[in-house]
Enzyme design. Structure first.
Site, short mmCIF file in Angstrom:
data_model
loop_
_atom_site.label_atom_id
_atom_site.label_comp_id
_atom_site.label_asym_id
_atom_site.label_seq_id
_atom_site.Cartn_x
_atom_site.Cartn_y
_atom_site.Cartn_z
N GLN A 194 23.72 27.26 17.77
CA GLN A 194 25.01 26.90 17.19
C GLN A 194 24.96 26.74 15.68
O GLN A 194 23.95 26.33 15.11
CB GLN A 194 25.52 25.63 17.87
CG GLN A 194 25.70 25.85 19.36
CD GLN A 194 26.39 24.72 20.10
OE1 GLN A 194 26.13 24.50 21.26
NE2 GLN A 194 27.30 24.02 19.44
N ARG A 212 20.69 23.86 17.40
CA ARG A 212 21.36 24.05 16.11
C ARG A 212 20.46 24.91 15.23
O ARG A 212 19.29 24.58 15.05
CB ARG A 212 21.57 22.70 15.45
CG ARG A 212 22.38 22.75 14.17
CD ARG A 212 23.85 22.87 14.39
NE ARG A 212 24.41 21.67 14.98
CZ ARG A 212 25.66 21.59 15.43
NH1 ARG A 212 26.48 22.63 15.37
NH2 ARG A 212 26.10 20.48 15.99
N HIS A 214 28.65 30.76 16.59
CA HIS A 214 27.71 30.32 17.62
C HIS A 214 27.23 31.54 18.41
O HIS A 214 28.03 32.36 18.86
CB HIS A 214 28.40 29.36 18.59
CG HIS A 214 28.75 28.03 18.01
ND1 HIS A 214 28.33 27.62 16.77
CD2 HIS A 214 29.46 26.98 18.52
CE1 HIS A 214 28.78 26.38 16.55
NE2 HIS A 214 29.47 25.98 17.58
N CYS A 274 33.72 24.35 21.12
CA CYS A 274 33.59 25.68 20.52
C CYS A 274 32.66 26.61 21.31
O CYS A 274 32.96 27.80 21.49
CB CYS A 274 33.11 25.57 19.07
SG CYS A 274 31.86 24.31 18.79
N GLU A 305 26.61 17.75 23.83
CA GLU A 305 27.14 19.12 23.83
C GLU A 305 26.91 19.84 25.17
O GLU A 305 27.80 20.54 25.66
CB GLU A 305 26.44 19.90 22.71
CG GLU A 305 27.05 21.24 22.40
CD GLU A 305 28.25 21.16 21.51
OE1 GLU A 305 28.64 20.03 21.14
OE2 GLU A 305 28.84 22.21 21.20
N GLY A 360 39.63 17.21 7.14
CA GLY A 360 38.31 17.59 7.64
C GLY A 360 38.13 19.11 7.71
O GLY A 360 39.01 19.88 7.33
N VAL A 378 37.84 21.14 10.34
CA VAL A 378 38.73 21.84 11.28
C VAL A 378 40.16 21.80 10.75
O VAL A 378 40.89 22.80 10.83
CB VAL A 378 38.63 21.23 12.70
CG1 VAL A 378 39.66 21.86 13.63
CG2 VAL A 378 37.23 21.43 13.26
#
Lengths: 341, 341, 341, 341
Positions: C168, C227, C234, C141, C194, C6, C8
């Site tokens: 973000q 977003r 961010h 994050c 979030e 993925g 990350v």
């Protein structure tokens, strides 16, 4: 560094800040900015920040007396016309990024891997113009990447004709350059003067210096230039006819094998592979591939048959590195290594 | 309306909501959604909101028994394969937006202004397949706009060959479709299967129905399809050879003069000008021009000489209106007006 | 590396490829991918390309027997629930990026500079759960960068309350993640779950481990998460009340002076300045500042009086480096340097 | 129409082209453009094209003698200072979009639904300044939408304080305005002078005309203004304290019920609902909601508890329609309907 505050100037500075051969001796700008600290004047656009040592340098006016053997020029057009020749006359070796002298009959328009022999024209340039210095130019950002991809094919088979559509990045227009309302959710299918430049310069790059004059390669090239919503990295869709109609696999092999004097001499800014060929069907892409070889390569993908012209592919290249500042620096490295400047 | 919840389905609904001839009688979706209120199921993407009356309609499963004479299909490929023929067999006139039957030897691939005569194939279709209904398809979104711009030129002079690069919008891939990480600050120089579709369908559009079979126009076409960061509106850079090599001014006049049966019959969805020709050097642009003629026109600009093939231009068209739903509705209007369905 | 394919996971791999202390011993993925070559399976998204050595590694299934002392986990949620505890039980030290165990009463949620003392909870974790390994988590994050900016202020004055709006980046949602039609020319003012995560995790980060349990800092925090069309980085608009109402200049000095154990120990991934404070009025900006300190800093700008709460500023941080993979690696470096794992 | 060629001027023209009460009598521009055909001078930016009738009008210089009772002004700041008062003195009713006179003690800053009573100040304005005409201003684009959402809440409960972060669209800066390199893949967390304007104007909007002077509402408001990559539509994240701490459901009901004189009088440009409240968790979004009520509504979503201030929500509004030209036209319609001009 002439014209140090613009976007190309900044790119030069970031590439020269830790250069093993060249040392940033002076930064010039318009008279209005002369005397000021660079860090106070520049609106630095590149990620990672402005090197401290450079920030503390004072800008000076662009003058023939500037104390630097090699002058990289990112001057705007009019300033280039005023200063580049004067500097060359005064003994400086000017490596210019602007179009002013590109098509002059005694000024090399050079890509270090492609037409290093064009530097022979410097002899005539110095003799005729009575200069102790010189001017060498690099080309339009799209022309450079197109030419890098075409050159090995032209050497191997000969190019008969080419049809090209470019999808060019925003940074190619400098800052502020393209308005955001023209860029977001949009394509502008026109860039003033660009198509002619790409067509002409590519022919000069691929042509010859016959000892007296440049003989452009007689290749009909049709270019449509568009601007897309990409920060860096010009994409070009290229269809072309090659003599003998080689198979796409041979075209790929030819591109992959291409090397020039910068690679042989292991010049500091030379990419290991001037042309990177990708096999994935959806590449090259600007965000993924523009930084390959530190932005000094042309990245080619989708090499395949073209039912009209013979072969087609997509080429991508970083427009402000290999397409501008990096190309100039590599030219300077080559001429320095060969003791021509 | 078959497949009412997707992006093309939504576009159909917004165009049909106030249609003077057609009334939205039924909305179908996958079995899982059948029975639910449309407004509760759909993730409506179009600006301006979902019409209340449609929001209150209940979805039904796609079945041959659906109560509607004309069925517009925005079904996904597999569902189209399962249902479109069954519906036609059961007496429905299916106007399909998917590629399933586009290249079938007895299925018209139609642009109402370009090849209305291809509807003659319905006779064979019904006879051979023993259908009381029918299937008519419209083409790929890029193929439709390319063809609209090529058709009058092919009629006037004959096209010998064409090289095309498309810069396609994100909505062409549906929702969720293209990942934002592939779109922002990027170009993807590849769309799976797209280039073949554009090449083949354009030849079928420009070809003939000879009474027994479709005879595609024997024109070599080379397409490179790319995806750019634009919401709606496909841009295409087109270079082509025309017999006799007409002057760009004649090409423009020819494009401007183009009209077809939809204009003569003043069909409700017919644009006054199917092709709009712009003179400004930097047009057409998606944000400025995709909504001309309510999205039902192909917008052509930059008509000029091409040093390789003869003439070149840029064409832009709304991909989900004239490139999809609007084209289907116009086809249905034409066949209804001509009493062919 | 658990969950290596993925976005990350890829970031972890790029940061670990040349790590001076840690060696990439194993890459795991879902059972379906086990046995395959990493380079053949991964759709690599990071600029600069996949290191050859890693491309040639074979993926294995995520199993307690994996041969690696330290496991960095970028597993999806359900896989994390299945595997992280089992690995810790089997003696592995798991540094997790997912939310599964973040709020567990015996699992440290750690930022190496902010709350290294929370690692004391590992003693209870191992004792109670009878593990020979351990689980340490890093946070959301946005919570990480918010906390980095708040921590020195909370230490110096005490935070009474904070109101935060985040802008973000797209990469925070992984790949394919956010649809391009939701990103281009748009803002989505909502990210599922979030806001709660940022509020809760920030309180845990800023709280205490009292030897038995975590005592969250009792600070009311209000977060609105949006977003925006940014690839990485961010941005957060932060207004807060500090006890004693210090002057913005003191706030800036406090942020600039902040250092923690990673700086004292000169850990390989430690930024020289964990918080960079900028003075220019229009900074920080994602494209210009997300890569400062190699993406390991929180970048603060626009520190000024807030007429409602006292002080306000903007903080920006790279969401997949310091906001995810880099934070985990720094935690592991700290615990390794302190012989706690 | 004063200042007809800029982006706000264009929006005025598109809204006035088919206005049932007002007729476009004259278009003014700088002296350099006077005498030229509008269609030849303007770089028209709005989708759908420039109305032919307007394209054929000739521009004139901005002069007190302009032949129009009502003057809509989109003049740049300096030109506004030079001309607006002179026009009002000469008997024209000037509806201005620029900030020049907004905070003048005798000039109404008006939103037709919110503070129509401020028009009473015109009496003093004419008396003191000895004008036969008048100046009425509308506010900053973000201030208008913030105020529309706050006004009914302030009437119902009283606002104690508010913390706001804006995510503003590119068109707010005009054309060329924001550079694309500042917009693509980026956020700029600063707009010069914007935060002060939003804070002050909102207080004036929500305040009173006491017969002699404007008494601003004594509400502490903290604004952080950012620029995001959106073409049209400002998004604002709003947290606020209301006296009595009403439940979010009551807040929503109050917003939904809000109507003003434009709705009662059914003015041509009045939205049916000046405030649209959405229930979907991820709304409002610029691409989906900025055109609701033809761009004349403020669209509110995510109304929920705020753990710090009491209640929070997101408001979105079209910045060049209700946030600029549309607001001015609605003000003029109201004063015309009430025979005040």
């Amino acid at each position: 560094m002439l014209g140090a505050t613009g976007t190309v100037g900044q790119r030069f500075i970031s590439l020269l800040a830790d250069h093993p051969w060249f040392e940033l001796a002076a930064l010039t700008a318009s008279d209005a900015k002369a005397g000021k600290r660079y860090g106070d004047v520049v609106r630095w656009h590149l990620p990672g920040g402005l090197p401290d040592r450079v920030a503390d340098m004072n800008l000076e006016a662009t003058r023939p007396e500037v104390d630097a053997e090699i002058c990289f020029s990112a001057l705007p057009n009019e300033a280039a016309e005023e200063h580049e020749a004067a500097l060359a006359k005064a003994g400086h070796h000017v490596f210019s990024n602007v179009r002013t002298h590109r098509m002059d009959p005694d000024v090399p328009l050079m890509i270090a891997e492609v037409n290093p022999g064009h530097a022979d024209a410097l002899e005539r340039q110095r003799r005729d113009r009575k200069w102790t210095g010189s001017i060498v130019t690099n080309g339009n950002c799209s022309a450079i990447h197109l030419t890098l991809a075409l050159a090995p094919l032209h050497q191997a088979w000969g190019i008969e004709r080419a049809v090209v559509t470019t999808l060019q990045a925003l940074s190619g227009a400098g800052y502020p350059g393209v308005a955001s309302l023209d860029a977001v959710d949009n394509v502008v299918p026109y860039i003033d003067g660009e198509e002619e430049k790409i067509e002409q310069e590519t022919r000069k790059f691929l042509g010859l210096w016959d000892g007296q004059a440049f003989v452009p390669a007689p290749i009909p090239i049709s270019v449509t230039a568009t601007r897309v919503s990409v920060r860096d990295g010009h994409t070009e869709s290229v269809s072309l006819s090659l003599r003998g109609g080689p198979h796409p696999d041979d075209v790929k092999a030819c591109l992959r094998a291409f090397r020039g004097p910068p690679q042989e001499l292991k010049l500091p800014s030379a990419p290991e592979r001037p042309i990177v060929v990708l096999e994935q069907p959806d590449r090259p892409q600007p965000v993924l591939d523009r930084d390959l070889e530190k932005g000094m390569a042309s990245v080619v993908g989708r090499v395949r048959e073209d039912p009209v012209l013979g072969v087609k592919f997509v080429v991508l290249g970083h427009n402000t590195i290999r397409g501008a500042a990096g190309a100039s620096i590599l030219n300077a490295e080559l001429l320095a290594a060969e003791d021509r400047i």
